[in-house]
Write a protein that holds these residues in place. Sequence first.
Motif, PDB file in Angstrom:
ATOM      1  N   LEU A  14      80.377  43.240 -42.373  1.00  0.00           N
ATOM      2  CA  LEU A  14      80.974  42.174 -41.588  1.00  0.00           C
ATOM      3  C   LEU A  14      82.163  42.698 -40.798  1.00  0.00           C
ATOM      4  CD1 LEU A  14      81.033  39.353 -44.273  1.00  0.00           C
ATOM      5  CD2 LEU A  14      79.352  39.696 -42.485  1.00  0.00           C
ATOM      6  N   SER A  15      82.349  42.133 -39.615  1.00  0.00           N
ATOM      7  CA  SER A  15      83.527  42.477 -38.821  1.00  0.00           C
ATOM      8  C   SER A  15      84.735  41.852 -39.524  1.00  0.00           C
ATOM      9  CB  SER A  15      83.393  41.915 -37.408  1.00  0.00           C
ATOM     10  OG  SER A  15      83.500  40.503 -37.424  1.00  0.00           O
ATOM     11  N   PRO A  16      85.942  42.312 -39.201  1.00  0.00           N
ATOM     12  CA  PRO A  16      87.127  41.730 -39.834  1.00  0.00           C
ATOM     13  C   PRO A  16      87.222  40.214 -39.632  1.00  0.00           C
ATOM     14  CG  PRO A  16      87.715  43.745 -38.698  1.00  0.00           C
ATOM     15  CD  PRO A  16      86.281  43.448 -38.355  1.00  0.00           C
ATOM     16  N   GLU A  17      86.832  39.728 -38.455  1.00  0.00           N
ATOM     17  CA  GLU A  17      86.881  38.282 -38.204  1.00  0.00           C
ATOM     18  C   GLU A  17      85.856  37.531 -39.056  1.00  0.00           C
ATOM     19  OE1 GLU A  17      86.679  37.302 -34.077  1.00  0.00           O
ATOM     20  OE2 GLU A  17      88.654  38.149 -33.680  1.00  0.00           O
ATOM     21  N   GLU A  18      84.654  38.092 -39.189  1.00  0.00           N
ATOM     22  CA  GLU A  18      83.630  37.451 -40.004  1.00  0.00           C
ATOM     23  C   GLU A  18      84.032  37.456 -41.476  1.00  0.00           C
ATOM     24  OE1 GLU A  18      80.416  39.984 -38.818  1.00  0.00           O
ATOM     25  OE2 GLU A  18      79.525  38.408 -37.589  1.00  0.00           O
ATOM     26  N   LEU A  19      84.654  38.536 -41.910  1.00  0.00           N
ATOM     27  CA  LEU A  19      85.113  38.628 -43.285  1.00  0.00           C
ATOM     28  C   LEU A  19      86.198  37.583 -43.556  1.00  0.00           C
ATOM     29  CD1 LEU A  19      84.869  40.126 -45.943  1.00  0.00           C
ATOM     30  CD2 LEU A  19      86.554  41.752 -45.113  1.00  0.00           C
ATOM     31  N   ILE A  24      87.861  32.493 -46.103  1.00  0.00           N
ATOM     32  CA  ILE A  24      88.403  31.140 -46.004  1.00  0.00           C
ATOM     33  C   ILE A  24      87.379  30.122 -46.501  1.00  0.00           C
ATOM     34  CG2 ILE A  24      89.155  29.350 -44.382  1.00  0.00           C
ATOM     35  CD1 ILE A  24      90.587  31.623 -42.842  1.00  0.00           C
ATOM     36  N   ALA A  25      86.123  30.322 -46.157  1.00  0.00           N
ATOM     37  CA  ALA A  25      85.072  29.423 -46.649  1.00  0.00           C
ATOM     38  C   ALA A  25      85.042  29.438 -48.173  1.00  0.00           C
ATOM     39  CB  ALA A  25      83.715  29.835 -46.080  1.00  0.00           C
ATOM     40  N   GLU A  26      85.194  30.606 -48.767  1.00  0.00           N
ATOM     41  CA  GLU A  26      85.225  30.698 -50.225  1.00  0.00           C
ATOM     42  C   GLU A  26      86.424  29.950 -50.797  1.00  0.00           C
ATOM     43  OE1 GLU A  26      84.933  34.962 -51.108  1.00  0.00           O
ATOM     44  OE2 GLU A  26      83.203  34.388 -52.308  1.00  0.00           O
ATOM     45  N   GLU A  27      87.588  30.105 -50.171  1.00  0.00           N
ATOM     46  CA  GLU A  27      88.796  29.418 -50.637  1.00  0.00           C
ATOM     47  C   GLU A  27      88.605  27.904 -50.625  1.00  0.00           C
ATOM     48  OE1 GLU A  27      92.130  30.698 -48.293  1.00  0.00           O
ATOM     49  OE2 GLU A  27      91.868  32.789 -48.868  1.00  0.00           O
ATOM     50  N   LEU A  28      87.840  27.415 -49.677  1.00  0.00           N
ATOM     51  CA  LEU A  28      87.581  25.980 -49.568  1.00  0.00           C
ATOM     52  C   LEU A  28      86.428  25.523 -50.463  1.00  0.00           C
ATOM     53  CD1 LEU A  28      87.941  25.552 -45.699  1.00  0.00           C
ATOM     54  CD2 LEU A  28      89.587  24.904 -47.464  1.00  0.00           C
ATOM     55  N   GLY A  29      85.830  26.462 -51.190  1.00  0.00           N
ATOM     56  CA  GLY A  29      84.720  26.116 -52.072  1.00  0.00           C
ATOM     57  C   GLY A  29      83.394  25.995 -51.344  1.00  0.00           C
ATOM     58  N   LEU A  30      83.289  26.621 -50.185  1.00  0.00           N
ATOM     59  CA  LEU A  30      82.071  26.520 -49.377  1.00  0.00           C
ATOM     60  C   LEU A  30      81.257  27.818 -49.360  1.00  0.00           C
ATOM     61  CD1 LEU A  30      83.676  24.639 -46.364  1.00  0.00           C
ATOM     62  CD2 LEU A  30      82.252  23.655 -48.159  1.00  0.00           C
ATOM     63  N   GLY A  48      85.376  22.782 -38.854  1.00  0.00           N
ATOM     64  CA  GLY A  48      86.680  22.579 -38.246  1.00  0.00           C
ATOM     65  C   GLY A  48      87.819  23.009 -39.149  1.00  0.00           C
ATOM     66  N   ARG A  49      87.680  22.743 -40.436  1.00  0.00           N
ATOM     67  CA  ARG A  49      88.707  23.169 -41.393  1.00  0.00           C
ATOM     68  C   ARG A  49      88.785  24.685 -41.437  1.00  0.00           C
ATOM     69  NH1 ARG A  49      87.952  20.608 -47.028  1.00  0.00           N
ATOM     70  NH2 ARG A  49      89.965  21.580 -47.355  1.00  0.00           N
ATOM     71  N   ILE A  50      87.632  25.340 -41.441  1.00  0.00           N
ATOM     72  CA  ILE A  50      87.611  26.806 -41.460  1.00  0.00           C
ATOM     73  C   ILE A  50      88.254  27.342 -40.182  1.00  0.00           C
ATOM     74  CG2 ILE A  50      86.114  28.841 -41.370  1.00  0.00           C
ATOM     75  CD1 ILE A  50      84.168  27.253 -43.214  1.00  0.00           C
ATOM     76  N   GLY A  51      87.864  26.785 -39.043  1.00  0.00           N
ATOM     77  CA  GLY A  51      88.432  27.226 -37.769  1.00  0.00           C
ATOM     78  C   GLY A  51      89.938  27.032 -37.700  1.00  0.00           C
ATOM     79  N   GLY A  52      90.414  25.917 -38.197  1.00  0.00           N
ATOM     80  CA  GLY A  52      91.845  25.647 -38.200  1.00  0.00           C
ATOM     81  C   GLY A  52      92.610  26.630 -39.067  1.00  0.00           C
ATOM     82  N   LEU A  53      92.042  26.957 -40.225  1.00  0.00           N
ATOM     83  CA  LEU A  53      92.707  27.910 -41.115  1.00  0.00           C
ATOM     84  C   LEU A  53      92.649  29.334 -40.565  1.00  0.00           C
ATOM     85  CD1 LEU A  53      91.634  26.455 -44.566  1.00  0.00           C
ATOM     86  CD2 LEU A  53      93.910  26.449 -43.550  1.00  0.00           C
ATOM     87  N   THR A  55      92.775  30.072 -37.363  1.00  0.00           N
ATOM     88  CA  THR A  55      93.825  30.060 -36.339  1.00  0.00           C
ATOM     89  C   THR A  55      95.198  30.203 -36.974  1.00  0.00           C
ATOM     90  OG1 THR A  55      92.445  28.692 -34.913  1.00  0.00           O
ATOM     91  CG2 THR A  55      94.812  28.744 -34.434  1.00  0.00           C
ATOM     92  N   LYS A  56      95.431  29.454 -38.028  1.00  0.00           N
ATOM     93  CA  LYS A  56      96.720  29.501 -38.726  1.00  0.00           C
ATOM     94  C   LYS A  56      96.978  30.903 -39.271  1.00  0.00           C
ATOM     95  CE  LYS A  56      99.174  27.364 -42.585  1.00  0.00           C
ATOM     96  NZ  LYS A  56      99.078  26.390 -43.671  1.00  0.00           N
ATOM     97  N   LYS A  57      95.972  31.492 -39.879  1.00  0.00           N
ATOM     98  CA  LYS A  57      96.104  32.826 -40.474  1.00  0.00           C
ATOM     99  C   LYS A  57      96.372  33.878 -39.394  1.00  0.00           C
ATOM    100  CE  LYS A  57      94.779  35.122 -44.398  1.00  0.00           C
ATOM    101  NZ  LYS A  57      94.933  34.747 -45.773  1.00  0.00           N
ATOM    102  N   LYS A  58      95.674  33.775 -38.257  1.00  0.00           N
ATOM    103  CA  LYS A  58      95.878  34.733 -37.166  1.00  0.00           C
ATOM    104  C   LYS A  58      97.290  34.625 -36.599  1.00  0.00           C
ATOM    105  CE  LYS A  58      91.208  35.505 -35.471  1.00  0.00           C
ATOM    106  NZ  LYS A  58      90.327  35.407 -34.311  1.00  0.00           N
TER     107      LYS A  58
END
Length: 72
Positions: A14-19, A24-30, A48-53, A55-58
């Motif tokens: 996986l690329s760094p972005e995909e990783l 983040i999906a794992e952290e959310l239980g997904l 949307g939650r994944i995308g928002g997180l 963005t926040k992380k970046k």
Amino acid sequence: MSKQKKDAFMKKELSPEELLKFEIAEELGLGEKVLSGGWRSLTAKESGRIGGLITKKKREMKREAVQKEELF
């Protein structure tokens, strides 16, 4: 999440972005949902939650990099 499924998913190089997205999906239980049904199995709200997180992380990573540069 079973270790075998996770290991198989991670072996796809996986690329760094995909990783980051998967972490983040794992952290959310997904994580299990993504592994079993792919990214398309997520609802708009979950995506949307994944995308928002992401963005926040970046933003945080960028802010930390700028602060490090200012120290030198």
